[in-house]
Design a protein around this motif. Sequence first.
Motif, PDB file in Angstrom:
ATOM      1  N   LEU A  66       0.835  -1.196   0.000  1.00  0.00           N
ATOM      2  CA  LEU A  66       0.000   0.000   0.000  1.00  0.00           C
ATOM      3  C   LEU A  66       0.870   1.246   0.000  1.00  0.00           C
ATOM      4  O   LEU A  66       1.878   1.303   0.718  1.00  0.00           O
ATOM      5  CB  LEU A  66      -0.901   0.014   1.239  1.00  0.00           C
ATOM      6  CG  LEU A  66      -1.890  -1.147   1.325  1.00  0.00           C
ATOM      7  CD1 LEU A  66      -2.529  -1.194   2.706  1.00  0.00           C
ATOM      8  CD2 LEU A  66      -2.943  -1.015   0.258  1.00  0.00           C
ATOM      9  N   PRO A  67       0.480   2.248  -0.784  1.00  0.00           N
ATOM     10  CA  PRO A  67       1.262   3.480  -0.769  1.00  0.00           C
ATOM     11  C   PRO A  67       1.115   4.204   0.566  1.00  0.00           C
ATOM     12  O   PRO A  67       0.064   4.136   1.204  1.00  0.00           O
ATOM     13  CB  PRO A  67       0.657   4.304  -1.904  1.00  0.00           C
ATOM     14  CG  PRO A  67      -0.706   3.754  -2.105  1.00  0.00           C
ATOM     15  CD  PRO A  67      -0.653   2.308  -1.692  1.00  0.00           C
ATOM     16  N   VAL A  68       2.165   4.859   0.983  1.00  0.00           N
ATOM     17  CA  VAL A  68       2.111   5.713   2.167  1.00  0.00           C
ATOM     18  C   VAL A  68       1.407   6.994   1.749  1.00  0.00           C
ATOM     19  O   VAL A  68       1.728   7.587   0.716  1.00  0.00           O
ATOM     20  CB  VAL A  68       3.536   6.021   2.689  1.00  0.00           C
ATOM     21  CG1 VAL A  68       3.487   6.989   3.853  1.00  0.00           C
ATOM     22  CG2 VAL A  68       4.254   4.732   3.072  1.00  0.00           C
ATOM     23  N   ILE A  69       0.419   7.405   2.526  1.00  0.00           N
ATOM     24  CA  ILE A  69      -0.333   8.618   2.201  1.00  0.00           C
ATOM     25  C   ILE A  69      -0.195   9.596   3.362  1.00  0.00           C
ATOM     26  O   ILE A  69      -0.576   9.297   4.490  1.00  0.00           O
ATOM     27  CB  ILE A  69      -1.814   8.305   1.934  1.00  0.00           C
ATOM     28  CG1 ILE A  69      -1.941   7.360   0.748  1.00  0.00           C
ATOM     29  CG2 ILE A  69      -2.596   9.594   1.704  1.00  0.00           C
ATOM     30  CD1 ILE A  69      -3.343   6.991   0.392  1.00  0.00           C
ATOM     31  N   ASP A  70       0.380  10.734   3.070  1.00  0.00           N
ATOM     32  CA  ASP A  70       0.576  11.793   4.070  1.00  0.00           C
ATOM     33  C   ASP A  70       1.212  11.258   5.354  1.00  0.00           C
ATOM     34  O   ASP A  70       0.802  11.597   6.462  1.00  0.00           O
ATOM     35  CB  ASP A  70      -0.748  12.494   4.391  1.00  0.00           C
ATOM     36  CG  ASP A  70      -1.314  13.242   3.195  1.00  0.00           C
ATOM     37  OD1 ASP A  70      -0.566  13.490   2.228  1.00  0.00           O
ATOM     38  OD2 ASP A  70      -2.514  13.584   3.222  1.00  0.00           O
ATOM     39  N   GLY A  71       2.176  10.374   5.199  1.00  0.00           N
ATOM     40  CA  GLY A  71       2.900   9.822   6.345  1.00  0.00           C
ATOM     41  C   GLY A  71       2.216   8.655   7.020  1.00  0.00           C
ATOM     42  O   GLY A  71       2.767   8.067   7.947  1.00  0.00           O
ATOM     43  N   VAL A  72       1.017   8.285   6.573  1.00  0.00           N
ATOM     44  CA  VAL A  72       0.306   7.145   7.162  1.00  0.00           C
ATOM     45  C   VAL A  72       0.721   5.897   6.391  1.00  0.00           C
ATOM     46  O   VAL A  72       0.446   5.772   5.196  1.00  0.00           O
ATOM     47  CB  VAL A  72      -1.227   7.324   7.124  1.00  0.00           C
ATOM     48  CG1 VAL A  72      -1.909   6.154   7.802  1.00  0.00           C
ATOM     49  CG2 VAL A  72      -1.628   8.637   7.776  1.00  0.00           C
ATOM     50  N   ASP A  73       1.374   4.982   7.083  1.00  0.00           N
ATOM     51  CA  ASP A  73       1.943   3.776   6.472  1.00  0.00           C
ATOM     52  C   ASP A  73       1.277   2.544   7.085  1.00  0.00           C
ATOM     53  O   ASP A  73       1.350   2.333   8.293  1.00  0.00           O
ATOM     54  CB  ASP A  73       3.454   3.764   6.731  1.00  0.00           C
ATOM     55  CG  ASP A  73       4.177   2.631   6.037  1.00  0.00           C
ATOM     56  OD1 ASP A  73       3.518   1.797   5.385  1.00  0.00           O
ATOM     57  OD2 ASP A  73       5.412   2.586   6.173  1.00  0.00           O
ATOM     58  N   LEU A  74       0.635   1.750   6.231  1.00  0.00           N
ATOM     59  CA  LEU A  74      -0.018   0.536   6.717  1.00  0.00           C
ATOM     60  C   LEU A  74       0.808  -0.722   6.411  1.00  0.00           C
ATOM     61  O   LEU A  74       0.288  -1.821   6.500  1.00  0.00           O
ATOM     62  CB  LEU A  74      -1.402   0.387   6.083  1.00  0.00           C
ATOM     63  CG  LEU A  74      -2.451   1.392   6.515  1.00  0.00           C
ATOM     64  CD1 LEU A  74      -3.769   1.101   5.819  1.00  0.00           C
ATOM     65  CD2 LEU A  74      -2.635   1.390   8.017  1.00  0.00           C
ATOM     66  N   SER A  75       2.068  -0.539   6.085  1.00  0.00           N
ATOM     67  CA  SER A  75       2.923  -1.693   5.795  1.00  0.00           C
ATOM     68  C   SER A  75       2.975  -2.613   7.007  1.00  0.00           C
ATOM     69  O   SER A  75       3.074  -2.163   8.149  1.00  0.00           O
ATOM     70  CB  SER A  75       4.354  -1.249   5.453  1.00  0.00           C
ATOM     71  OG  SER A  75       4.348  -0.439   4.313  1.00  0.00           O
ATOM     72  N   VAL A  76       2.910  -3.904   6.716  1.00  0.00           N
ATOM     73  CA  VAL A  76       3.005  -4.910   7.763  1.00  0.00           C
ATOM     74  C   VAL A  76       4.463  -5.337   7.856  1.00  0.00           C
ATOM     75  O   VAL A  76       5.057  -5.725   6.862  1.00  0.00           O
ATOM     76  CB  VAL A  76       2.093  -6.119   7.469  1.00  0.00           C
ATOM     77  CG1 VAL A  76       2.257  -7.188   8.529  1.00  0.00           C
ATOM     78  CG2 VAL A  76       0.656  -5.680   7.351  1.00  0.00           C
TER      79      VAL A  76
END
Length: 80
Positions: A66-76
């Motif tokens: 998933l792309p990071v959006i405005d510093g929100v990162d959902l990477s596991v």
Amino acid sequence: MLSNYIEAAMKHAKFEWLDSDRAWYGEIADLPGVWATGRDEGACRSELRSVLEGWLLLSIHDHDELPVIDGVDLSVRQVA
């Protein structure tokens, strides 16, 4: 964290009136396939949010990056 991602993504939504279809169209360009239409801008925004939520859940299920959006990162990340 999911709510933060959704809110950040929705800030990137673009909406336009499609005269030929007599409907509003909205999309989040950085998220492929996340688009919606509606009879008015509010309905389009609501539908776009619903599409985004479904896209997000499917992407997480499929282990898509998933792309990071405005510093929100959902990477596991694996924790040792």
